[in-house]
Enzyme design. Structure first.
Site, PDB file in Angstrom:
ATOM      1  N   ASP A 153      -4.605  -0.394   2.417  1.00  0.00           N
ATOM      2  CA  ASP A 153      -4.945   0.751   1.572  1.00  0.00           C
ATOM      3  C   ASP A 153      -5.205   1.995   2.417  1.00  0.00           C
ATOM      4  O   ASP A 153      -4.838   3.108   2.032  1.00  0.00           O
ATOM      5  CB  ASP A 153      -6.186   0.453   0.721  1.00  0.00           C
ATOM      6  CG  ASP A 153      -5.981  -0.693  -0.255  1.00  0.00           C
ATOM      7  OD1 ASP A 153      -4.823  -0.964  -0.628  1.00  0.00           O
ATOM      8  OD2 ASP A 153      -6.985  -1.319  -0.630  1.00  0.00           O
ATOM      9  N   ASP A 202      -9.586  -7.414  -0.461  1.00  0.00           N
ATOM     10  CA  ASP A 202     -10.244  -6.158  -0.109  1.00  0.00           C
ATOM     11  C   ASP A 202     -11.608  -6.484   0.486  1.00  0.00           C
ATOM     12  O   ASP A 202     -12.221  -7.494   0.114  1.00  0.00           O
ATOM     13  CB  ASP A 202     -10.428  -5.272  -1.347  1.00  0.00           C
ATOM     14  CG  ASP A 202      -9.122  -4.686  -1.867  1.00  0.00           C
ATOM     15  OD1 ASP A 202      -8.179  -4.542  -1.069  1.00  0.00           O
ATOM     16  OD2 ASP A 202      -9.061  -4.367  -3.059  1.00  0.00           O
TER      17      ASP A 202
END
Length: 168
Positions: free
Chosen positions: A136, A120
């Site tokens: 995401d 991320d």
């Protein structure tokens, strides 16, 4: 022939989306790992490297096998849905939503299998929003749009296409 073109377009879109996700994660690993966050908008938005061993927003840390099984079930369900609606102009918006949810799920599953965690790197510091990635974004935006479409655009009779009595 039209159905084959629809499937090919869906596969190409899916692969392109997965490649974009994986490329951005690669860039994050190369340029952000072990570095200070890269500030894009001071106090608002930055790029920072994070290894997420959980689900969305870091929930359920360390449950990789569970995520793998759930992703496989989700993919099976979405492929079933896609197969029922593919090539029908009326369902094109939902087709796109399915493709991007699948792309996001596969993109994060690749990380979980290959690395044992998901990379991320987007962080909204202004609201201290959890760090996230391109996959995401695919899942969140496509699921939200799909929900809106199902609630306000499609009608009850549009769902008859998913009847078990219908020929596959």
């Amino acid at each position: 022939m039209k159905l084959i073109k629809t499937y090919m377009a869906g596969i190409i879109t899916l692969i392109a989306a997965i490649l974009l996700d994986q490329f951005t994660k690669y860039l994050a690993a190369v340029y952000l790992k072990d570095q200070s966050p890269f500030i894009l908008l001071d106090g608002i938005f930055e790029l920072t490297y994070l290894e997420n061993r959980g689900a969305a927003f870091g929930m359920m840390q360390g449950r990789q096998f569970f995520f793998l099984i759930m992703t496989i079930f989700l993919l099976g369900f979405l492929f079933f849905c896609y197969r029922r609606i593919a090539g029908q102009r009326h369902y094109f918006p939902i087709e796109l939503c399915i493709i991007f949810v699948v792309a996001g799920a596969i993109g994060n599953m690749i990380d979980r299998i290959r690395l044992g965690y998901v990379v991320d790197f987007f962080y909204f510091s202004l609201i201290d929003f959890p760090v996230f990635n391109v996959a995401d974004i695919y899942v969140t935006v496509a699921a939200f749009l799909g929900f809106i479409l199902l609630m306000f655009y499609y009608k009850e009779e549009d769902f008859l296409i998913f009847s078990w009595k219908r020929k596959i």
